[in-house]
Design a protein around this motif. Sequence first.
Motif, PDB file in Angstrom:
ATOM      1  N   PHE A  75     -37.292 -18.538   0.971  1.00 17.20           N
ATOM      2  CA  PHE A  75     -36.915 -17.259   1.574  1.00 17.20           C
ATOM      3  C   PHE A  75     -36.295 -17.441   2.954  1.00 17.20           C
ATOM      4  N   THR A  76     -36.765 -18.410   3.713  1.00 16.71           N
ATOM      5  CA  THR A  76     -36.187 -18.644   5.041  1.00 16.71           C
ATOM      6  C   THR A  76     -34.728 -19.085   4.925  1.00 16.71           C
ATOM      7  N   ILE A  77     -34.448 -19.992   4.004  1.00 15.93           N
ATOM      8  CA  ILE A  77     -33.059 -20.423   3.774  1.00 15.93           C
ATOM      9  C   ILE A  77     -32.209 -19.258   3.290  1.00 15.93           C
ATOM     10  N   LEU A  78     -32.754 -18.479   2.348  1.00 19.06           N
ATOM     11  CA  LEU A  78     -32.019 -17.313   1.837  1.00 19.06           C
ATOM     12  C   LEU A  78     -31.699 -16.342   2.965  1.00 19.06           C
ATOM     13  N   PHE A  79     -32.678 -16.079   3.831  1.00 17.07           N
ATOM     14  CA  PHE A  79     -32.465 -15.149   4.936  1.00 17.07           C
ATOM     15  C   PHE A  79     -31.416 -15.672   5.917  1.00 17.07           C
ATOM     16  N   PHE A  80     -31.453 -16.958   6.227  1.00 20.55           N
ATOM     17  CA  PHE A  80     -30.476 -17.516   7.157  1.00 20.55           C
ATOM     18  C   PHE A  80     -29.056 -17.417   6.590  1.00 20.55           C
ATOM     19  N   LEU A  81     -28.902 -17.660   5.298  1.00 21.60           N
ATOM     20  CA  LEU A  81     -27.575 -17.561   4.667  1.00 21.60           C
ATOM     21  C   LEU A  81     -27.070 -16.123   4.698  1.00 21.60           C
ATOM     22  N   ILE A  82     -27.939 -15.177   4.322  1.00 20.32           N
ATOM     23  CA  ILE A  82     -27.532 -13.760   4.315  1.00 20.32           C
ATOM     24  C   ILE A  82     -27.319 -13.260   5.738  1.00 20.32           C
ATOM     25  N   ASN A  83     -28.213 -13.670   6.655  1.00 19.64           N
ATOM     26  CA  ASN A  83     -28.063 -13.268   8.060  1.00 19.64           C
ATOM     27  C   ASN A  83     -26.705 -13.666   8.627  1.00 19.64           C
ATOM     28  N   SER A  84     -26.273 -14.885   8.299  1.00 12.14           N
ATOM     29  CA  SER A  84     -25.002 -15.378   8.847  1.00 12.14           C
ATOM     30  C   SER A  84     -23.829 -14.525   8.380  1.00 12.14           C
ATOM     31  N   ILE A  85     -23.881 -14.099   7.121  1.00 10.95           N
ATOM     32  CA  ILE A  85     -22.815 -13.232   6.588  1.00 10.95           C
ATOM     33  C   ILE A  85     -22.919 -11.838   7.192  1.00 10.95           C
ATOM     34  N   ALA A  86     -24.143 -11.311   7.272  1.00 12.85           N
ATOM     35  CA  ALA A  86     -24.347  -9.963   7.814  1.00 12.85           C
ATOM     36  C   ALA A  86     -23.883  -9.868   9.255  1.00 12.85           C
ATOM     37  N   VAL A  87     -24.224 -10.867  10.069  1.00 12.84           N
ATOM     38  CA  VAL A  87     -23.837 -10.836  11.486  1.00 12.84           C
ATOM     39  C   VAL A  87     -22.324 -10.990  11.645  1.00 12.84           C
ATOM     40  N   TYR A  88     -21.691 -11.723  10.745  1.00  9.58           N
ATOM     41  CA  TYR A  88     -20.218 -11.799  10.770  1.00  9.58           C
ATOM     42  C   TYR A  88     -19.616 -10.404  10.648  1.00  9.58           C
ATOM     43  N   PHE A  89     -20.105  -9.625   9.679  1.00 12.37           N
ATOM     44  CA  PHE A  89     -19.557  -8.287   9.470  1.00 12.37           C
ATOM     45  C   PHE A  89     -19.928  -7.347  10.615  1.00 12.37           C
ATOM     46  N   ILE A  90     -21.119  -7.506  11.161  1.00  7.79           N
ATOM     47  CA  ILE A  90     -21.518  -6.674  12.306  1.00  7.79           C
ATOM     48  C   ILE A  90     -20.625  -6.965  13.512  1.00  7.79           C
ATOM     49  N   ASN A  91     -20.393  -8.244  13.780  1.00  6.44           N
ATOM     50  CA  ASN A  91     -19.559  -8.626  14.931  1.00  6.44           C
ATOM     51  C   ASN A  91     -18.092  -8.297  14.715  1.00  6.44           C
ATOM     52  N   SER A  92     -17.615  -8.437  13.486  1.00  2.00           N
ATOM     53  CA  SER A  92     -16.185  -8.245  13.201  1.00  2.00           C
ATOM     54  C   SER A  92     -15.805  -6.790  12.998  1.00  2.00           C
ATOM     55  N   TYR A  93     -16.708  -5.994  12.402  1.00  2.00           N
ATOM     56  CA  TYR A  93     -16.355  -4.619  12.030  1.00  2.00           C
ATOM     57  C   TYR A  93     -17.295  -3.571  12.608  1.00  2.00           C
ATOM     58  N   SER A  94     -18.263  -3.997  13.429  1.00  2.00           N
ATOM     59  CA  SER A  94     -19.212  -3.074  14.066  1.00  2.00           C
ATOM     60  C   SER A  94     -19.973  -2.239  13.046  1.00  2.00           C
ATOM     61  N   VAL A  95     -20.295  -2.822  11.895  1.00  2.00           N
ATOM     62  CA  VAL A  95     -21.059  -2.096  10.886  1.00  2.00           C
ATOM     63  C   VAL A  95     -22.540  -2.130  11.235  1.00  2.00           C
ATOM     64  N   ILE A  96     -23.298  -1.259  10.609  1.00  2.00           N
ATOM     65  CA  ILE A  96     -24.746  -1.234  10.740  1.00  2.00           C
ATOM     66  C   ILE A  96     -25.322  -1.377   9.334  1.00  2.00           C
ATOM     67  N   ILE A  97     -26.219  -2.326   9.128  1.00  2.00           N
ATOM     68  CA  ILE A  97     -26.735  -2.594   7.784  1.00  2.00           C
ATOM     69  C   ILE A  97     -27.877  -1.640   7.490  1.00  2.00           C
ATOM     70  N   ASP A  98     -27.547  -0.350   7.334  1.00  2.00           N
ATOM     71  CA  ASP A  98     -28.556   0.633   6.960  1.00  2.00           C
ATOM     72  C   ASP A  98     -28.497   0.860   5.450  1.00  2.00           C
ATOM     73  N   GLU A  99     -29.239   1.843   4.976  1.00  2.00           N
ATOM     74  CA  GLU A  99     -29.317   2.074   3.530  1.00  2.00           C
ATOM     75  C   GLU A  99     -27.961   2.430   2.927  1.00  2.00           C
ATOM     76  N   SER A 100     -27.180   3.253   3.630  1.00  2.47           N
ATOM     77  CA  SER A 100     -25.862   3.633   3.111  1.00  2.47           C
ATOM     78  C   SER A 100     -24.925   2.439   3.044  1.00  2.47           C
TER      79      SER A 100
END
Length: 506
Positions: A75-100
């Motif tokens: 799970f730690t490896i899975l989270f780090f992989l997903i986190n890296s992608i999520a933060v890319y989109f947050i930094n690049s497009y200012s998105v918020i990873i909410d339910e919508s």
Amino acid sequence: MLKSSFKLSKFVLLICLMNFLFFHYPFFKYIFSNVDYTSFSGALLCFSMLILVVLANYFFFYLLFFVSKIIGKFFTILFFLINSIAVYFINSYSVIIDESMIGNILNTNFDESSSFFSFKLIIYLVCFGILPSIFIFKAKIEKITLKKFLINSGINLGLILLIVVANASNVLWIDKNSKVVGGLAMPWSYAVNTPLYYIHQAKKNQKEILLPDAKITNNEKSVVVLVIGESARSENFSLYGYSKNTNPLLSQTENVFSFNATSCATYTTAGVKCILEHENTSDLYEILPNYLNRNDVEVIWRTTNWGEPPVHIQNYKKREDLFVNCKGVGCDYDEVLLNGLKDEILNAKKNKILIVLHTSTSHGPTYSKKYPPEFEVFKPVCNSVEVANCSQNELINAYDNTIIYTDYILYNVIETLKEFPEYKSSMIYVSDHGESLGEKNLYMHGVPMSLAPKQQYEIPFIVWVSDGSKELKKNNALTQNHVFHSVLNFLSVDSPIYKEEMNIYK
């Protein structure tokens, strides 16, 4: 050299610090931008949130690794992989990873998701995801006793409780900003919101609630073409006063009217649902095409997009269905929706017809790929998937060209309807939501409505009517729900749920 083995407490603390440093810059940037950190309570809140992120993750990972090292590493490896992608989109497009946003991600098709691919994304994935994962995988962790686990966990929970109590005066701020703060905390943003999304979807899709039966009151031939736009904001339509001429054809067409309107949401699934339902609700009621189809109206659906509620009609065609007999460059774009449209009306077996065209023209980030080359009127344009790297002028030029192409498509819909003088006809164009183009450092859409800028919810609502059919009310401010009742009125469908105040026609 790395140590050959780690004590569990130190290894988990190291994991939490890596998680903190790699993935929480947007989290604290938001907090420091929205808190007066020069005051005591503000400084306390900022410091508390910093410590709380580490402590909360520490408790979770500590428990996970104590239960099983294999499960913990997985799970730690899975989270780090997903986190890296999520933060890319947050930094690049200012998105918020909410339910919508989770709904947007899970419902995005391959064509859309592939348009976000970039070299920068690979860098994020390798540096913040893969390399730490190799370290986590290879690390040797010493076992601990149950007693030591309980003592450490108790101290951890005690500190968390102490921080919560110390911030009693900041409860209102935390409650007000919880959706954004929660959407930026890794991995909790998607780890919590993903199951929430599925729970709520299961409730919504249990079974659609049928609306009361309706009846058609006359035999006059009538047709409505409802064009559902994608990511179109009214601010960039010259019909709404935009300085650049993005509506060269519609502005010269008679009987075209534009109205101020707002969307129910800032993302596709909720926006399209609102366009098709009789009122804005979280329940899944029978949507317009299903309702009319059940009540003896001929309904045709053509789409190059996705995200609509379940459509229960026979004549439903996707891009690949429309592409088969299409010829020309336009077939690779939304013009494919017009292919065979005239024949659909000619072959109609009923006097009342609803045609829905669900477009994808202005969806980012690759706006410059959404229209044929001849529609690149405004130059230079942004050709990068990383829109923040383009100048705002280049980005807006590319987006404005999609509006010119939309203008062309709507004009051709009108011209097609004019070929059927025996029908009373109308075209309604309304977008699912708007779009941010760098204003306040925001891009695309999906920001929660409570925080969204007007560019993400002020949408075009454009109507054309044929000569001798119907006139329009003044209609100062419309919503997406006006579509349902207006279509019923134009097609002379009498229903117990019809609301005259939601009808745009006289």
